[in-house]
Design an enzyme around this catalytic site. Sequence first.
Site, mmCIF file in Angstrom:
data_model
loop_
_atom_site.group_PDB
_atom_site.id
_atom_site.type_symbol
_atom_site.label_atom_id
_atom_site.label_comp_id
_atom_site.label_asym_id
_atom_site.label_seq_id
_atom_site.Cartn_x
_atom_site.Cartn_y
_atom_site.Cartn_z
ATOM 1 N N HIS A 201 -54.035 -6.976 17.300
ATOM 2 C CA HIS A 201 -52.902 -7.630 17.963
ATOM 3 C C HIS A 201 -53.244 -9.105 18.146
ATOM 4 O O HIS A 201 -54.121 -9.438 18.930
ATOM 5 C CB HIS A 201 -52.631 -6.957 19.315
ATOM 6 C CG HIS A 201 -52.258 -5.506 19.192
ATOM 7 N ND1 HIS A 201 -50.956 -5.088 19.005
ATOM 8 C CD2 HIS A 201 -53.017 -4.376 19.179
ATOM 9 C CE1 HIS A 201 -50.930 -3.763 18.909
ATOM 10 N NE2 HIS A 201 -52.168 -3.306 19.008
ATOM 11 N N LEU A 202 -52.556 -9.957 17.368
ATOM 12 C CA LEU A 202 -52.818 -11.404 17.462
ATOM 13 C C LEU A 202 -51.882 -12.080 18.466
ATOM 14 O O LEU A 202 -52.084 -13.245 18.804
ATOM 15 C CB LEU A 202 -52.701 -12.061 16.089
ATOM 16 C CG LEU A 202 -53.712 -11.587 15.035
ATOM 17 C CD1 LEU A 202 -53.488 -12.316 13.713
ATOM 18 C CD2 LEU A 202 -55.152 -11.790 15.514
ATOM 19 N N ARG A 203 -50.869 -11.335 18.942
ATOM 20 C CA ARG A 203 -50.029 -11.741 20.093
ATOM 21 C C ARG A 203 -49.118 -12.937 19.841
ATOM 22 O O ARG A 203 -48.382 -13.325 20.752
ATOM 23 C CB ARG A 203 -50.897 -12.043 21.322
ATOM 24 C CG ARG A 203 -51.835 -10.934 21.749
ATOM 25 C CD ARG A 203 -51.114 -9.688 22.176
ATOM 26 N NE ARG A 203 -51.990 -8.754 22.879
ATOM 27 C CZ ARG A 203 -51.727 -7.462 23.005
ATOM 28 N NH1 ARG A 203 -50.631 -6.943 22.464
ATOM 29 N NH2 ARG A 203 -52.545 -6.668 23.663
ATOM 30 N N ASN B 298 -45.928 -6.179 17.522
ATOM 31 C CA ASN B 298 -45.347 -6.162 18.886
ATOM 32 C C ASN B 298 -45.516 -7.516 19.572
ATOM 33 O O ASN B 298 -46.104 -7.644 20.632
ATOM 34 C CB ASN B 298 -45.935 -5.022 19.725
ATOM 35 C CG ASN B 298 -47.438 -5.070 19.850
ATOM 36 O OD1 ASN B 298 -48.117 -5.702 19.050
ATOM 37 N ND2 ASN B 298 -47.969 -4.415 20.869
ATOM 38 N N HIS C 216 -55.344 4.703 15.498
ATOM 39 C CA HIS C 216 -56.331 5.009 16.555
ATOM 40 C C HIS C 216 -56.349 6.482 16.992
ATOM 41 O O HIS C 216 -56.039 6.805 18.148
ATOM 42 C CB HIS C 216 -56.130 4.097 17.762
ATOM 43 C CG HIS C 216 -54.702 3.880 18.208
ATOM 44 N ND1 HIS C 216 -53.823 4.907 18.396
ATOM 45 C CD2 HIS C 216 -54.018 2.751 18.498
ATOM 46 C CE1 HIS C 216 -52.656 4.417 18.790
ATOM 47 N NE2 HIS C 216 -52.760 3.110 18.843
ATOM 48 N N ASN D 257 -55.166 2.609 25.417
ATOM 49 C CA ASN D 257 -54.241 3.639 24.964
ATOM 50 C C ASN D 257 -54.329 3.787 23.446
ATOM 51 O O ASN D 257 -54.070 2.827 22.746
ATOM 52 C CB ASN D 257 -52.814 3.238 25.373
ATOM 53 C CG ASN D 257 -51.844 4.375 25.207
ATOM 54 O OD1 ASN D 257 -52.259 5.507 25.007
ATOM 55 N ND2 ASN D 257 -50.566 4.083 25.269
ATOM 56 N N ASP E 129 -58.025 -1.973 16.778
ATOM 57 C CA ASP E 129 -56.989 -2.002 17.825
ATOM 58 C C ASP E 129 -57.317 -3.083 18.849
ATOM 59 O O ASP E 129 -57.151 -2.889 20.056
ATOM 60 C CB ASP E 129 -56.815 -0.628 18.494
ATOM 61 C CG ASP E 129 -55.584 -0.600 19.415
ATOM 62 O OD1 ASP E 129 -54.723 -1.495 19.301
ATOM 63 O OD2 ASP E 129 -55.492 0.321 20.246
HETATM 64 ZN ZN LIG Z 1 -51.318 1.808 19.524
#
Ligand SMILES: [Zn+2]
Length: 441
Positions: free
Chosen positions: A64-66, A96, A234, A295, A322
């Site tokens: 996730h690089l956001r 996301n 994951h 998660n 992740d």
């Molecule tokens: Zn996930």
Amino acid sequence: MKPTLIKGGRIVDPSQGIDRVADLLIEDGRVSGIDDRISGPDGVDVIDAIGLIVSPGFVDLHCHLREPGLEYKETVATGTKAAAKGGFTTVCAMPNTIPTMDSRATVDYVLQKARTEGAVRVLPIGCVTKGSLGKELAEMGELAEAGCIGFSDDGNPVADPNIMRQALSYGSALGLPIINHCETPELFRGGAMNEGWVSNRLGIKGVPNSAEETMVSRDISLAEMVGGRIHIAHISAAGAVEAVRLAKERDVLVTCEVTPHHLTLTDEAVMGNAGDGSVYGALTSAAYDTTAKVNPPLRATADRQAMISALADGVIDFVATDHAPHSSVEKLTTFEEAAFGISVLETALGSMMSLVHAGQLPLTTMIEKLTSAPASFLGRTDIGTLKPGANADVTIIDPDAEWTVDADAFLSRGKNSPLHGATLKGAVVTTLVGGETAYTV
Ligand SMILES: [Zn+2]
């Protein structure tokens, strides 16, 4: 561009079955050759790799690089710098963001950022549904044309089975996988950690293994029906791995990944304990430490052992981080309210090497699962390998370097790591992307 000669290292390249001490020559950004002794052309830059491991650069299918929209957590620039420090030369960015990567415009924006500010290669993952809301399929064809390597609503599961059926069908027509965060919402709701004796003792609502297992089984059934490719993000529960094992025996197009934390930590980390058979010695975190909130949750010892066995025997296809950076504001709160996620890129290799040193995973398997295995999932022959002509993406590792994790020193904006203060054995020394130094100690 000057040629580079990496001399005297132990070259481990599972894509070619190579594990021997040799020299590696890089010319024009590509691997030019491997041999016992290469003298190299005039003016060559020499890297002394005696006592070190020379591996293809790592490929991370899940981070996730956001950016855009959540730059206070991470940016393409900081996330890819962290990746280079962690030995990763290609990372796949989850969609996301805000806005989500459900349109060509957002994907183009991320790719443009990667070209101008990225320290490593970035491959985008597009949304399955518009806004990742689970209601209506995204323009998957447009996202594929824009360069997406697959589709995921990661962070959210694709909860509606009929949407998943359609997504698998479109994905199959495009030749791309659907990557699902498998978790049945009705079994998850309100949970903050693994359901078990630790959650009981701490008084935290747990998430049972069956939350994951039920959706993994559902997705396998749907993929089998439509002939689509499903990739389980994951994986963490032993029963989910067994479902994948049986599906692979029937030649269902299912693959899965596991994170370094699910391979090395258990739910006892939420109590500040390293857990049975830990590869870390001790953790410095305390009970209710929100850095261990992730998660899917860290599971029980039996699940951790099942993940290691399944990685070694091939049921789990590869390791993915992740990497989920968060700001301190989102973590310095109550356990129930804290955000899920761990900043992983800079500890991944140390965690995996600690597993190797503990005799729980062979070194060549570890490197395969970080290089050729994810590259083959992507259908790429120019990354994850040191074959002549491939991109000169190279990670040089000191297998015996012991170091203490200092999350405050991470290049990632996310300092959220349950391994802060832990001692890891094995460190990245140098990372080359296309023959250029992306990181060196
Ligand atoms: Zn996930």
